[in-house]
Design an enzyme around this catalytic site. Structure first.
Site, mmCIF file in Angstrom:
data_model
loop_
_atom_site.group_PDB
_atom_site.id
_atom_site.type_symbol
_atom_site.label_atom_id
_atom_site.label_comp_id
_atom_site.label_asym_id
_atom_site.label_seq_id
_atom_site.Cartn_x
_atom_site.Cartn_y
_atom_site.Cartn_z
ATOM 1 N N ASP A 151 0.848 -1.187 0.000
ATOM 2 C CA ASP A 151 0.000 0.000 0.000
ATOM 3 C C ASP A 151 0.886 1.240 0.000
ATOM 4 O O ASP A 151 2.094 1.172 0.240
ATOM 5 C CB ASP A 151 -0.889 0.025 1.247
ATOM 6 C CG ASP A 151 -1.894 -1.111 1.274
ATOM 7 O OD1 ASP A 151 -2.315 -1.558 0.186
ATOM 8 O OD2 ASP A 151 -2.256 -1.541 2.381
ATOM 9 N N ASP A 153 1.337 4.390 2.181
ATOM 10 C CA ASP A 153 1.012 5.012 3.461
ATOM 11 C C ASP A 153 1.462 6.472 3.431
ATOM 12 O O ASP A 153 2.579 6.774 3.007
ATOM 13 C CB ASP A 153 1.709 4.285 4.605
ATOM 14 C CG ASP A 153 1.257 2.837 4.729
ATOM 15 O OD1 ASP A 153 0.051 2.591 4.578
ATOM 16 O OD2 ASP A 153 2.110 1.961 4.961
#
Length: 230
Positions: A151, A153
């Site tokens: 992901d 962040d």
């Protein structure tokens, strides 16, 4: 699974955090002290990239709570460093305009970051922000850390109140930016009270979970009272 070393000071001395180093700052270290029960992967990981991230925890004077990461998602270790062993600090916002090595550009998390970097008039334009997690770590260290499934962040500094309406707009913008890369953008608001997940604040719940050095707290307004050493 994250494990944590016992602090090298009495619990009664853990009274504050040194404001020179903030949560999510990456620290380059001269050395890393070894504690009992340290996972086997820690020394090799530190030799590979002598960096650690500042974590939210109270510490005695002269110490900083840090977290180390290994090559596997499960390899996380919380420990402590003396301030004399800190060489430099790299805050997330110092990484907002950095790029990975050319051969790493196509990874989805870096593609999403590049889209945010190109959009200088987008919803993030009015904020101080930067990447954290694996993306931030790789940009700071130039050590391959991001994977195809990583992901993106983000840390967004929000010293002044962010309306729920603006939070929804910001969340929608980040989700739309991440969609072409087929990943998730996980954004955290850094408020005077501590860290608040953007998605949680946008959900308009009566109280939001704030991550603070003293532990998680439920608050109605993260901007109502500024906490020292958040």
């Amino acid at each position: 699974m994250q494990v944590c070393a016992a602090p090298p000071f009495a619990a009664s001395h853990a009274l504050s955090c040194d404001a020179r180093w903030r949560p999510h700052d990456l620290l380059r270290l001269h050395r890393l002290s070894q504690f009992d029960g340290e996972p086997a992967w820690v020394r090799a990981s530190f030799a590979r990239a002598p960096y650690a991230v500042v974590r939210r925890a109270l510490a005695a004077d002269g110490f900083v709570a840090i977290g180390l990461r290994g090559t596997e998602r499960s390899q996380r270790y919380g420990t402590w460093v003396h301030r004399d062993d800190i060489e430099i600090a790299v805050p997330p916002e110092a990484l907002a305009r950095r790029s990975p090595l050319a051969e790493r550009n196509a990874l989805p998390a870096f593609a999403a970051l590049a889209a945010l970097q190109r959009d200088t008039a987008g919803a993030l334009a009015g904020f101080v922000w930067g990447p954290t997690g694996s993306v931030g770590f790789e940009l700071a260290t130039q050590t391959p850390t991001v994977t195809f499934s990583s992901d993106l962040d983000l840390l967004i500094r929000v010293p002044e109140e962010l309306s729920r309406h603006m939070a929804i707009q910001l969340l929608d913008y980040l989700q739309a930016t991440a969609q072409p890369a087929s990943i998730r953008v996980d954004a955290q608001l850094e408020t005077p009270a501590g860290g608040v997940a953007l998605a949680e604040w946008a959900a308009n719940k009566p109280r939001a979970m704030v991550r603070h050095a003293r532990g998680p707290q439920l608050v109605t307004d993260p901007w109502a009272h500024a906490h020292d050493n958040a």
